[in-house]
Scaffold this motif. Sequence first.
Motif, short mmCIF file in Angstrom:
data_model
loop_
_atom_site.label_atom_id
_atom_site.label_comp_id
_atom_site.label_asym_id
_atom_site.label_seq_id
_atom_site.Cartn_x
_atom_site.Cartn_y
_atom_site.Cartn_z
N UNK A 212 0.82 -1.21 0.00
CA UNK A 212 0.00 0.00 0.00
C UNK A 212 0.86 1.26 0.00
N UNK A 213 1.95 1.24 0.76
CA UNK A 213 2.85 2.39 0.80
C UNK A 213 3.55 2.62 -0.54
N UNK A 214 3.74 1.57 -1.32
CA UNK A 214 4.35 1.72 -2.63
C UNK A 214 3.34 2.17 -3.68
N UNK A 215 2.15 1.61 -3.63
CA UNK A 215 1.16 1.87 -4.69
C UNK A 215 0.42 3.19 -4.51
N UNK A 257 -0.83 -4.02 -6.46
CA UNK A 257 -1.86 -3.95 -5.43
C UNK A 257 -2.78 -5.16 -5.49
N UNK A 258 -3.21 -5.52 -6.70
CA UNK A 258 -4.11 -6.66 -6.85
C UNK A 258 -3.42 -7.96 -6.50
N UNK A 259 -2.18 -8.13 -6.99
CA UNK A 259 -1.46 -9.37 -6.71
C UNK A 259 -1.23 -9.59 -5.23
N UNK A 260 -0.84 -8.54 -4.51
CA UNK A 260 -0.62 -8.68 -3.07
C UNK A 260 -1.91 -9.01 -2.32
N UNK A 261 -2.98 -8.27 -2.65
CA UNK A 261 -4.24 -8.50 -1.95
C UNK A 261 -4.77 -9.90 -2.21
N UNK A 262 -4.74 -10.32 -3.47
CA UNK A 262 -5.27 -11.63 -3.83
C UNK A 262 -4.42 -12.75 -3.23
N UNK A 263 -3.11 -12.59 -3.22
CA UNK A 263 -2.25 -13.65 -2.72
C UNK A 263 -2.42 -13.87 -1.22
N UNK A 264 -2.78 -12.83 -0.49
CA UNK A 264 -2.89 -12.95 0.97
C UNK A 264 -4.30 -13.32 1.43
N UNK A 265 -5.33 -12.85 0.73
CA UNK A 265 -6.70 -13.03 1.23
C UNK A 265 -7.62 -13.72 0.25
N UNK A 266 -7.12 -14.14 -0.91
CA UNK A 266 -8.01 -14.77 -1.88
C UNK A 266 -8.61 -13.76 -2.83
N UNK A 267 -9.56 -14.23 -3.65
CA UNK A 267 -10.02 -13.41 -4.76
C UNK A 267 -10.99 -12.30 -4.35
N UNK A 268 -11.93 -12.59 -3.45
CA UNK A 268 -12.97 -11.62 -3.01
C UNK A 268 -13.28 -10.61 -4.11
N UNK A 269 -13.81 -11.11 -5.22
CA UNK A 269 -13.91 -10.30 -6.44
C UNK A 269 -14.76 -9.04 -6.26
N UNK A 270 -15.79 -9.10 -5.42
CA UNK A 270 -16.69 -7.96 -5.31
C UNK A 270 -16.08 -6.79 -4.58
N UNK A 271 -15.06 -7.01 -3.77
CA UNK A 271 -14.52 -5.94 -2.93
C UNK A 271 -13.89 -4.84 -3.78
N UNK A 272 -13.15 -5.23 -4.83
CA UNK A 272 -12.49 -4.23 -5.65
C UNK A 272 -13.47 -3.29 -6.33
N UNK A 273 -14.61 -3.83 -6.73
CA UNK A 273 -15.62 -3.00 -7.39
C UNK A 273 -16.36 -2.13 -6.38
#
Length: 275
Positions: A212-215, A257-273
Amino acid sequence: MTGSLMTDRRDRIRLAAGLLVLGVLLAAAGLAAGSEGWSITALWRDLHGPDAALIVGQIRAPRTLGAWLTGALLGLAGATAQGLFRNPLADPYLLGSASGASLGVVLVLATSALAGHAISLETADALARIGLVGAAFAGALIGVLLTLALARGAEQTVRLLLAGIVVGVVLSAFGDLATTAAPDALRGKQAFMLGSTGFLGWGSCAALAVGLLLCAPMCWRWSRALDALTLGEDSARSLGLDLARVRLALVGALALATGLAVSQAGLVAFVGLVA
């Protein structure tokens, strides 16, 4: 005009303050969530119990903070995607990152299932924390790289979007093929698609926070460029913007951002939208 700008600024401050208060309340709810549901009484008892450091400090707190950081990364990625593609329905997974992450997880699960070895609880936990996390992150980045290669860079938004859709469909097909060869991997794939905070620890929180601090500064730097893109590509070029460079930088932030979030918590596709 000045009055309108002041009103808009006050509205933004109120919205930020309201979201901050809501975030604090949700964090408290996360700390209070346990085997008995949401209970302030149980939280007070756990805080003063002999296992407070384990229950609250090592389980509930990192899961709560990790969920917040995951939402922040996906929200940032979703806002970037919507500005980049000039579409309010865009989400962080348009560039093939979701399908790539899912394929990486499925391949790890399918390989373990086809190997036919009995996996101990410790080995399964290590696989979930290291193998699946690494596979999801690598798969997400590979999906975005394939999209960039197929689109021949990030110069044209429409071509980038279409390439992302094609890569997503192809990688999803490979994932389905892998689950057909190893049906035991289907359950793990479904769990990954739903997402979970069950494996989040302080190490995961540190990785998400660094991401998050990088992105965030990178997206903040190019936010004016996203505003210019809403006027159209020709207008943005007339303002002196190097659109290829802007898109490439934003796609990089979006992928990280997407790769880090998905790798740690799974896809949770609706959250991004939604975020």
